[in-house]
Design a protein around this motif. Structure first.
Motif, short mmCIF file in Angstrom:
data_model
loop_
_atom_site.label_atom_id
_atom_site.label_comp_id
_atom_site.label_asym_id
_atom_site.label_seq_id
_atom_site.Cartn_x
_atom_site.Cartn_y
_atom_site.Cartn_z
N UNK A 138 -2.37 -12.29 -1.05
CA UNK A 138 -1.23 -12.11 -1.93
C UNK A 138 -1.54 -11.00 -2.91
N UNK A 139 -0.54 -10.22 -3.19
CA UNK A 139 -0.73 -9.13 -4.15
C UNK A 139 0.61 -8.60 -4.56
N UNK A 140 0.60 -7.68 -5.51
CA UNK A 140 1.87 -7.07 -5.86
C UNK A 140 2.29 -6.14 -4.72
N UNK A 141 3.52 -5.71 -4.78
CA UNK A 141 4.09 -4.96 -3.66
C UNK A 141 3.28 -3.72 -3.33
N UNK A 142 2.83 -3.04 -4.36
CA UNK A 142 2.06 -1.82 -4.12
C UNK A 142 0.74 -2.15 -3.43
N UNK A 143 0.05 -3.16 -3.90
CA UNK A 143 -1.23 -3.52 -3.30
C UNK A 143 -1.05 -3.92 -1.84
#
Ligand code: FES
Ligand code: FES
Lengths: 631, 631
Positions: A293-298
């Motif tokens: 899981x990560x932010x969209x950019x990651x």
């Protein structure tokens, strides 16, 4: 839990076995000098233990004779029973009506989720197949899928061409006894691994939080749900830019940059995994599933996809990536490991938040819950099992130590807890790893700001009170407060908090709080209606809720309605690793959530301006803080 | 159709415009010398055309003066109207009660299938998407799948990671206008290609028959169902072994061999496709789907999988391979092309037969149908829409020209049609490509054997009649019949049929016929109960049914109940290319069919022995042949 009593004032606090005595003092609101970050080298935290058991590390700053008499350095002392401590001469209790304190500690998923059913996406199945005969001469793969269908109760068993080859040759050479790893898909099951004979090793999974700053991973035994090892490291993409935007810019320049920045996150992950495998003796081929899981950019950069969300209308390439195979990417894992990337709701409401909503159980809560994850972005979600609404506001890097003169990440030597004596304006600090101070991390900055405010060192607008008689406040135009003198600091330089730093922090907290109030207004409710407040984020273990409330970063809510869930992204990843049903829930969470684009909300700027004040222009929202400041 | 009348006997036959006059004579049962294979070089087929229009090629064997008078060489003459022909002096009609002849020509699928619905697995969809805005800021892929869901009426739209990247960048750079190729899967749809803007080129597919000997391919326009080009070539795996077993042995020796033999079939296919692309100007990226049918060994070797079916219990690795991508294999096609391999029922009842049952419409026929495909293996299926039962018998290579002294494949110079004058025992031959004779192919061998039998040159047990006064029969212990004298043969050597050849042919036909009768007995019916006989296989255009019946290879059934479907494997592949529903039917056909293992059937050997006689020990099954032989 043990009672710790601080004399002569008689302040009491409850702590767990082994708790550090200096932390206990801070928790009790007891103030004395402690300037070496808790490394045992300044000797200023000397106390007299009158009753109770404890153990102390060795330090040159306390004599054997003093130890005989019962003296100890609080910062290197662990509490082993109920205990009574007499404070040193210079110590004085802070005379302030204390806001009840909630020391934030991360919770076990089981506490939040009740009993998590262990029903992972992958499982190992050992089969002894009847060898082919003229009466039973179906093909090898039909023989296999027939048996798997029976075990799994599904007609949809898929094998890719490489697996067909491997399964057939393994079955034929191992007397038709083999172990298979199967992965549950939306439609049925996919066979992902074959081992000759009975492979008794458990199957493992990885829960991963890919943060902009830090990558955290847990190695989880998928048969009993236990975390066998965990590791975290800085995201080495740092070298391409500190924040999301600068990494997008870097990645969009050319194909080589994109491949490079993708390779960096892979290599960080490879390193973490290698360490965990070494520690546990688990073999890489036994890691069959990964939830990330990560932010969209990651997430996009992990896949090697240009995020494309830098400019309006902030549209990402994909919000629900397909399940990947490690072999598709440059990961040094078993090629067959599946990688599930948690879906995201919006460009600035990523899979890390989705995971947090799953991990915290918010998605099926009957309570009206406010979820706040504070980092560079503040993501805020309101709702429960019925409905969800969320928004994201850019807090800037201040809470992660960025754009702050002596800011740093929560690494060894970072000041993470601060008390300031309202009489002497002298600080009391604790650092990460209790080594000598190097800088100030997020929770330290919030502590410092709140303490400076409470001690009257700064105003509600974040300006220094130049009337005070203390050498700690200095400078002409650019005022600053010296938190650590050069002699106590690791690099021999003063560690300070400047008025510019305070300004950045104030703007950051105003953005987050304006997000909260805008969201509440959007659905027409007030903080009083909120049943539960969940705090997630990377502040580390020692962010104290009351400090964040004091500066007006977080709303004032009764502490029994507040939970700190720590790294929600990692927590949710683990939950989805253990229960495949939770992955379907994750998609539902994204579908259900209304996303409020703050830049399009005319009231947001008003809310922001109102929040550029500590705790807030509308003090009625912060009755306890107001009382403390008055008192 | 034109009437051709052969004088003086007045025999008549109907032929199509442009039919060769020598073939017409054979069809009419008219006999005269013709020994150069129809290459116009022996001059023996000279006839006088009394009425009607024709055109002849130039030949040195006929003078201008003769041509003035109306003479022509039949073998190089094409019929352009109703015509009356006077036979040369030595010609005499065969005085024999003719079995009604069925000249076998392949049929168009539409004839068999009625109206084939064109509903292929792949389709092109051009989309003009609304550009993202702050009000509509879903991710690129959500934007795309939203539109595709609407068009396709399915919620299950899948894109792999490479396609996600390509779709996003193409959409963003082409103003949100792009063309997508989508492939229907069991669950929904997969996007396989993206093109910027509106790609108006039709989408194409390949229908492929991978035979042990020959590979045939058709390039099909999937929008209108038309075959744009077709090509065939020898399977270059020939260099690793002529038959299936020797190729399995070769492939099983080591990994290199397996890779090599896989590469050979790929390179043959690559060659065919390149030629078709060149001929039509179609671009390789417009070939988006491939349906390929072959026997189990060919299918396995195509995938690079060791078939494993050489020994009891003859178990293959897989009977229903997953859909592959060209990029997974060493194929020089567009990587994104999908490859569907027709499922097989058993190791020796392959996807080629499944395809034949689909292509011939047998699978949904109300008639009780017998399907026979004769090659190295004879595959026999009985049934219709309700039930199916099949078996496979090894005929050996005789019908493909193998294990025959002057046997050859149906290539240029192969004798493919034979007549033998029952008075003079002189032969009349036609070769493939009407060039000078080089050897004898399968249909030529069947013709020759039948004619030798009818002319009394051989007995019903395949022994030569040594009483006859003709130089064509010669030899002491090893008897043989000279079909072509050295002077007319391409390589200057006599072309003969030996008693050993006859023996091999007899055993081959006995195996096939025993398969047929065993199958009929298994379900308790006789040939009289069969409503329709479908013949498939690689005999080429000119196998004459009555010859195959005469030797007892095929059962005697009223010709109006017989259809020759030619290459059933290719036919079915085309049908499955045009209609994705037919692929589901193919799987059903495999599931529905009972497979009879002849080696396990105690009656098979009895049936075999009974069939080692021409046409059969039980002559009551062949009343017409019996009458001819008696007459
Ligand atoms: S020795 Fe304890 S704080 Fe310095
Ligand atoms: S010239 Fe016609 S058959 Fe030889």
């Amino acid at each position: 839990m043990f009672n710790v009593t601080f004399l002569p004032a008689g302040k009491q606090v409850q702590v767990e076995q082994g708790e550090n005595l200096l932390r206990a003092a801070m928790l009790a609101g007891v103030q004395f000098s402690a300037s070496c970050g808790g490394s045992g080298s300044c000797g200023k935290c000397k106390v007299l233990v009158e009753k109770g058991e404890f153990e102390s590390d060795v330090s040159a700053r306390i004599s054997a004779a003093d130890q005989e008499k019962g003296y100890a350095l609080a910062c290197i002392t662990r509490i082993n029973s109920d205990i009574e401590v007499h404070l040193p001469e210079d110590a004085r209790a802070i005379d302030r009506q204390a806001i009840e304190r909630a020391m934030l500690t991360s919770v076990e998923p089981s506490e939040l989720l009740g009993h998590i059913e262990i029903n992972p996406s992958v499982q190992r199945i050992y089969l002894e197949l009847p060898p082919p005969s003229l009466e039973d001469n179906v093909s090898d793969i039909d023989r296999l899928t027939r048996a798997l269908e029976k075990q799994l109760g599904s007609k949809k068993i898929h094998l890719s061409l490489p697996l067909i080859k491997q399964a057939s040759s393994t079955l034929r050479s191992s007397g038709w006894k083999a172990t298979f790893t199967v992965f549950a898909t939306d439609e049925g099951f996919e066979v992902t691994q074959v081992f000759p004979g009975h492979r008794t090793e458990p199957v493992y999974g990885l829960a991963v939080d890919i943060g902009t700053t830090t990558i955290c991973a847990e190695l989880v035994n998928l048969e009993n749900g236990r975390v066998q090892a965990h590791r975290s490291d800085y995201n080495s993409q740092y070298s391409c830019g500190e924040d999301v935007i600068s990494r997008i810019v870097y990645a969009s320049r050319n194909r080589e940059n994109l491949a490079h920045i993708q390779g960096l996150v892979h290599s960080t992950l490879n390193g973490l995994i290698q360490e965990m495998l070494k520690e546990t003796g688990v073999q890489s081929q036994d890691i069959a599933d990964v939830v990330m899981s990560g932010n969209t950019t990651m997430t996009h950069l992990f896949m090697g996809v240009e995020p494309g969300i830098r400019e309006e209308p902030y549209v990402p390439v994909t919000s629900a990536p397909p399940v990947l195979q490690a072999g598709e990417l440059s990961l040094e894992w078993s090629d067959s490991a599946r990688i599930y990337l948690t879906p995201s709701r919006a460009s600035y409401m990523g899979g890390d938040i989705t995971a947090g909503l799953i991990g915290s159980n918010l998605f099926r809560s009957e309570k009206l819950t406010l979820y706040i994850d504070v980092g560079t972005n503040g993501e805020i979600v309101l709702g429960g099992s019925e409905w969800l609404i969320g928004c994201s506001c850019s807090a800037g890097p201040a809470f992660e130590g960025g754009a702050i003169k002596h800011g740093m990440r929560a690494a060894t030597g970072a000041v993470e807890q601060v008390r300031i004596d309202p009489g002497t304006f002298e600080p009391m600090i604790l650092t990460v790893g209790q080594s000598s101070p190097r800088g100030i991390c997020g929770s330290g900055l919030i502590d410092a700001m709140a303490e400076l405010l409470m001690a009257g060192v700064i105003t509600s607008k974040g300006r220094f009170n130049t009337e005070l008689d203390t050498p700690r406040i200095r400078g002409q135009e650019a005022l600053e407060y010296v938190l650590v003198w050069a002699e106590d600091a690791q690099n021999g330089q003063d560690i300070v908090i400047t008025e510019g730093d305070l300004d950045n922090l104030l703007r950051a907290k105003a953005a987050v709080f304006a997000g909260i109030t805008t969201l509440l207004n959007a659905v027409g409710i007030t903080l009083q209606d909120v049943d539960e407040l969940l705090i997630a984020g990377g502040f580390g273990r020692y962010l104290e809720l009351d400090k964040a409330v004091t500066i007006g970063l977080l709303p004032e809510i009764s502490p029994d309605r507040v939970k700190y869930i720590g790294n929600g992204s990692l927590l949710g990843s683990r939950v989805m690793l253990l229960s495949r049903r939770m992955r379907q829930e994750a998609l539902q969470v994204c579908k259900k959530m209304t996303y409020l684009e703050l830049s399009q909300d005319p009231s947001f700027m008003d809310q922001y301006v109102s929040a550029l004040f500590m705790p807030h222009t509308d003090m009625s929202m912060f009755p306890s803080v107001q009382a403390s400041l008055m008192g």
